[in-house]
Design a protein around this motif. Structure first.
Motif, PDB file in Angstrom:
ATOM      1  N   MET A 119     -37.082  19.171 -93.995  1.00 53.25           N
ATOM      2  CA  MET A 119     -37.461  18.220 -92.935  1.00 53.25           C
ATOM      3  C   MET A 119     -38.079  18.873 -91.720  1.00 53.25           C
ATOM      4  O   MET A 119     -37.565  19.899 -91.246  1.00 53.25           O
ATOM      5  N   SER A 120     -39.070  18.459 -91.127  1.00 54.79           N
ATOM      6  CA  SER A 120     -39.595  19.141 -89.961  1.00 54.79           C
ATOM      7  C   SER A 120     -38.761  18.412 -88.807  1.00 54.79           C
ATOM      8  O   SER A 120     -38.047  17.421 -88.861  1.00 54.79           O
ATOM      9  N   GLN A 157     -44.464  11.542 -86.239  1.00 54.43           N
ATOM     10  CA  GLN A 157     -44.104  10.716 -87.353  1.00 54.43           C
ATOM     11  C   GLN A 157     -42.961  11.811 -88.188  1.00 54.43           C
ATOM     12  O   GLN A 157     -43.372  12.938 -88.262  1.00 54.43           O
ATOM     13  N   ASN A 158     -41.994  11.149 -89.025  1.00 54.25           N
ATOM     14  CA  ASN A 158     -41.382  11.853 -89.915  1.00 54.25           C
ATOM     15  C   ASN A 158     -40.792  13.166 -89.338  1.00 54.25           C
ATOM     16  O   ASN A 158     -41.082  14.294 -90.148  1.00 54.25           O
ATOM     17  N   THR A 159     -40.157  13.110 -88.445  1.00 53.37           N
ATOM     18  CA  THR A 159     -39.701  14.386 -87.723  1.00 53.37           C
ATOM     19  C   THR A 159     -38.342  14.215 -87.441  1.00 53.37           C
ATOM     20  O   THR A 159     -37.878  13.035 -86.792  1.00 53.37           O
ATOM     21  N   GLN A 160     -37.420  15.310 -87.551  1.00 51.12           N
ATOM     22  CA  GLN A 160     -36.073  14.964 -86.841  1.00 51.12           C
ATOM     23  C   GLN A 160     -35.999  15.434 -85.557  1.00 51.12           C
ATOM     24  O   GLN A 160     -36.404  16.763 -85.322  1.00 51.12           O
TER      25      GLN A 160
END
Ligand code: MG
Ligand code: ZN
Length: 212
Positions: free
Chosen positions: A1-2, A155-158
């Motif tokens: 995950m990014s 978006q969609n990043t930890q």
């Protein structure tokens, strides 16, 4: 995950707190009580800074000479290199002063990193603070890191936050992963915020190697 890294500056990227070092060196007596009130959440960063500057006696030259003695975490430059290689964005979020941070980063060849911090204003009566990143819903922070993290994360990043102290207590509730040391670690334990203890950026490089 990014992953996207949000980093405190004073005491986290640097070994010692730059603002505290300045205050100890250049302030007349009285600043300790102001600092205690700030740590207890009774004074906002803005009020604390302006009251402290009323006791402050130094020129910009004096400040820069002091900044020349500030050291970075031994592994911070390596950490920046690892993040560049892995395309992990880094944002520096600080309740200190942007020109002082930029000066220190430049000295270490790190001038490209984005910095969100307060402005140091110089006027005829000395210094004052301007809080460009204040959050009207937060009574404490000059630069509200919680607000910034919320708006800067993609978006969609930890989101990974790294910090050490009082100015990180607001934001630590907002990040997906928190690396903490010092009083931030004690705060996280007390307030049931999940945090990973660390001592230097080497620990974070090791974590990235295992979790990328
Ligand atoms: Mg700090
Ligand atoms: Zn805040």
């Amino acid at each position: 995950m990014s992953k996207t890294f949000f980093l405190d500056f004073d005491g986290t990227i640097t070994k010692n707190d730059v603002v505290a070092t300045m205050v100890i060196k250049f302030c007349r007596p009285g600043w300790e009580e102001l600092n205690n009130q700030w740590e207890r959440g009774e004074l906002s960063t803005e009020d604390c800074a302006n009251k402290t500057f009323a006791l402050f006696d130094a020129t910009m030259e004096d400040i820069y000479r002091l900044l020349d003695t500030i050291e970075l975490d031994n592994f911070f430059v390596d950490f920046v290199r690892v993040c560049k290689a892995g395309s992990y964005p880094i944002y520096i979020l600080s309740d200190g002063y942007d020109i002082l941070i930029q000066y220190i980063l430049n000295r270490h060849g790190l001038s490209g990193l984005p910095v969100y911090a307060n402005k140091l204003v110089t006027g005829s009566k000395g210094f004052s603070i301007a809080c460009t990143y204040k959050n009207p819903h937060c009574q404490k922070c000059g630069t509200c890191k919680k607000n910034l993290l919320h708006h800067l994360k993609g978006q969609n990043t930890q989101t990974v936050y790294v910090g050490d102290g009082c100015s990180d207590t607001c934001v630590c509730h907002e990040a997906d992963i928190v690396f903490a040391k010092g009083s931030l670690l004690r705060y996280c334990h007390k307030n049931n915020v999940k945090a990973l203890a660390y001592t230097s950026f080497q620990d974070i490089i090791n974590w990235l190697n295992k979790n990328s």
